[in-house]
Design a protein around this motif. Structure first.
Motif, short mmCIF file in Angstrom:
data_model
loop_
_atom_site.label_atom_id
_atom_site.label_comp_id
_atom_site.label_asym_id
_atom_site.label_seq_id
_atom_site.Cartn_x
_atom_site.Cartn_y
_atom_site.Cartn_z
N TYR A 243 -58.63 15.34 6.15
CA TYR A 243 -57.45 16.21 6.21
C TYR A 243 -56.90 16.11 7.64
O TYR A 243 -57.60 15.62 8.53
CB TYR A 243 -57.81 17.66 5.85
N ILE A 277 -57.18 7.71 2.96
CA ILE A 277 -56.09 8.31 2.21
C ILE A 277 -54.80 8.10 2.99
O ILE A 277 -54.82 7.74 4.18
CB ILE A 277 -56.31 9.82 1.95
N ASP A 278 -53.68 8.30 2.32
CA ASP A 278 -52.37 8.22 2.96
C ASP A 278 -51.84 9.65 3.04
O ASP A 278 -51.51 10.27 2.03
CB ASP A 278 -51.44 7.35 2.11
N PHE A 279 -51.75 10.18 4.26
CA PHE A 279 -51.34 11.57 4.42
C PHE A 279 -49.91 11.82 3.93
O PHE A 279 -49.56 12.95 3.61
CB PHE A 279 -51.47 12.00 5.89
N ASP A 282 -50.81 11.95 -0.14
CA ASP A 282 -52.06 12.43 -0.71
C ASP A 282 -52.45 13.87 -0.36
O ASP A 282 -53.55 14.31 -0.66
CB ASP A 282 -53.21 11.51 -0.27
N MET A 283 -51.54 14.62 0.29
CA MET A 283 -51.85 16.00 0.66
C MET A 283 -51.16 16.98 -0.28
O MET A 283 -49.99 16.82 -0.60
CB MET A 283 -51.42 16.29 2.10
N VAL A 290 -56.30 17.89 -0.25
CA VAL A 290 -55.68 16.72 -0.86
C VAL A 290 -55.20 17.05 -2.27
O VAL A 290 -55.68 18.00 -2.91
CB VAL A 290 -56.67 15.53 -0.92
N SER A 293 -53.96 12.31 -6.00
CA SER A 293 -53.97 10.96 -5.46
C SER A 293 -55.01 10.83 -4.35
O SER A 293 -55.79 9.87 -4.31
CB SER A 293 -52.58 10.60 -4.93
N GLY A 294 -55.04 11.80 -3.44
CA GLY A 294 -56.04 11.78 -2.37
C GLY A 294 -57.44 11.91 -2.91
O GLY A 294 -58.37 11.22 -2.45
N LYS A 297 -58.83 8.66 -4.28
CA LYS A 297 -59.20 7.70 -3.23
C LYS A 297 -60.53 8.08 -2.58
O LYS A 297 -61.37 7.22 -2.32
CB LYS A 297 -58.08 7.61 -2.19
N ASN A 381 -47.70 3.71 -3.59
CA ASN A 381 -48.97 4.33 -3.93
C ASN A 381 -49.36 4.03 -5.37
O ASN A 381 -50.54 3.81 -5.69
CB ASN A 381 -48.87 5.85 -3.72
#
Length: 497
Positions: A243, A277-279, A282-283, A290, A293-294, A297, A381
């Motif tokens: 996070y 993850i991709d912030f 994915d948040m 998350v 999606s997060g 991963k 994504n």
């Protein structure tokens, strides 16, 4: 005379026993009705499972929403349960683990170390979600004596009926049916009204050598959890799930490495890792949790790591665990139902980031969606970050764009403008560009169950974006959706038709 007195005495005793039995039945039934069902839905799948759980996940809400046991089952055959829960700080996690070990003997326990700053046993109502459903036992009694300083709270902890006896006005049909609605073995998925693709807070990763020890109480209970497992021959792994943490939270996470080294156990500090993850996609909220999606991963990363580093068996071919396949089907149906109910495009695209789903996405020419970096990131994504070479060109030229993500065969196809003429076989059927009797073009998808089409060209003016979703397991189309773009100042959004 004495015989009559004896009979009367026996009759009174029998009546008393019958009364007590009926009273216990009534109290038990009322207790089951009045007690909040959050604990039942969380813990009953664990208590009802006849076979052993090979992995247990412990922690607070970061763990609760960040690791999906049914995805671990599908991809790795790992039989696991997620005991993560909001507010369940380390003292509570310790006792949740100790209670759980009365019912199962896992190969591995994974402990998320968020909130190492805790230095008290502050009670949180969310703790009830974990403990209410556990039957009264010696371990639960010991937990009550350790966690609470007064008998009122201890009694409520041991006998939940006491704190719920006034819930009459809150009852609904779920209180009587006890429907299981957490089908992901303890993990939590956000409902529609709470699901988001949040813009995260800015943060910088600090040096792993910049450390702080954290609270004395948190350290004490973390050590007790490790020693409890090692004393029973159970492997332990520590994590700090990803996070956008501030510097002090990162220092606390970095300090846990010393405890892991002391006990000779693995520690995955995701706060020190970039790219898991991709912030931007994915948040679920800007600072802590998350979204789906997060979580997928994180789950995938942990699944690979567990299989490579621990002796956790693959149970998918084990007949004793055949019921897990039935649970997975329900979980799969639940995932698809969540996609169908989404009305905002960002949530919809985020949920399509699932390797067990494929999709066809057509974006009409002139639609502003491809000018928005956030929306382009969500499309990337979905493709599992395979390179989409024509995405930027479509945004610049304002031409129409077709993206086909075939996760069943790990392939991606894209076309722009006049080049949209697919002629390919996919894992879910054949796709080709055809024309109707008026010579108007459309994309024909000959699926495994029936044929579908996406309007293109002038026929596509009914919507800015059309999406078809395919379940890889069955090859069936499970949803078709159309969205229109709404542009307001610098914000671009789209709502379902």
């Amino acid at each position: 005379m004495w015989i009559k007195k004896r009979k009367d005495k026996i009759l009174k005793i029998c009546r008393a026993v019958i009364f007590i039995i009926i009273l216990c039945f009534i109290v038990g039934y009322l207790s089951s009705v009045l007690v909040s069902k959050s604990s039942y839905s969380k813990v009953s799948p664990f208590l009802k499972e006849e076979e052993n759980f090979d992995v247990l996940f412990m922690g607070i809400s970061h763990m609760q929403v960040g690791v999906y046991p049914m995805d671990l089952w599908k991809d790795y055959g790992i039989a696991s349960f997620n005991f993560g829960e909001s507010g369940a700080r380390l003292p509570y996690s310790y006792w949740a683990l100790k209670n759980a070990l009365d019912y199962t003997t896992p190969e591995l326990v994974v402990i998320d170390v968020r909130r190492m700053d805790v230095n008290d046993k502050e009670y949180d109502d969310y703790v009830s979600t974990v403990f209410d459903e556990f039957p009264l036992s010696k371990t639960k009694y010991e937990a009550a004596m350790d966690l609470f300083g007064d008998w009122d709270m201890r009694l409520e902890f041991l006998f939940p009926f006491i704190k719920y006896h006034s819930r009459w006005t809150e009852l609904d049909e779920n209180d009587f049916t006890k429907e299981l609605y957490r089908i992901n073995q303890g993990a939590y998925s956000y409902p529609k009204e709470s699901l988001h693709v949040a813009i995260p807070e800015e943060h910088q990763i600090i040096s792993k050598d910049d450390k702080s020890e954290g609270g004395v109480l948190a350290q004490k209970y973390l050590r007790q959890m490790i020693e409890l497992c090692q004393g029973q021959g159970i492997d332990v792994m520590l994590t700090e799930l990803p996070y956008p943490a501030d510097e002090e939270a990162q220092r606390l996470a970095n300090g846990v490495a010393d405890i892991a080294d002391e006990y000779g156990i693995n520690y995955i500090n995701f706060l020190q890792m970039d790219g898991i993850i991709d912030f931007d996609t994915d948040m679920n909220d800007k600072s802590a949790h998350v979204n789906d999606s997060g979580a997928r991963k994180i789950t995938s990363y942990l699944g690979n790591y567990i299989k490579e580093n621990y002796s956790v068996p693959d149970r998918r071919e084990d007949k004793k665990y055949s019921s897990w396949n039935d649970v997975y089907k329900k979980y799969e149906e639940y995932k698809i139902s969540r996609i169908k109910e989404q009305t905002s495009l960002d949530n919809y695209l985020m949920l399509l980031s699932d390797k067990n789903l494929s999709s066809c996405i057509y974006i009409n020419e002139g639609a502003d969606i491809l000018r928005d970096e956030r929306m382009k990131n969500l499309l990337m994504n979905i493709s599992q970050h395979q390179d989409l070479t024509q995405l930027d060109a479509a945004g610049e030229s304002r031409e129409d764009y077709l993206l086909i993500v075939d996760n069943g065969s790990s392939k991606v196809w894209e076309g722009i403008g006049e080049e949209i003429s697919p002629d390919l076989d996919t894992s879910f059927g054949r796709i080709e560009n055809v024309a109707d009797e008026d010579e108007e073009p459309y994309i024909l998808i000959q699926g495994t169950d029936k044929s579908y089409f996406l309007n293109i060209g002038e026929n596509s003016l009914i919507a800015d974006i059309q999406i078809m979703v395919i379940n890889n397991s069955s090859g069936e189309v499970v949803d078709m959706a159309a969205f229109n773009v709404d542009v307001r100042s610098d914000n671009i959004s789209a709502t379902r038709n």
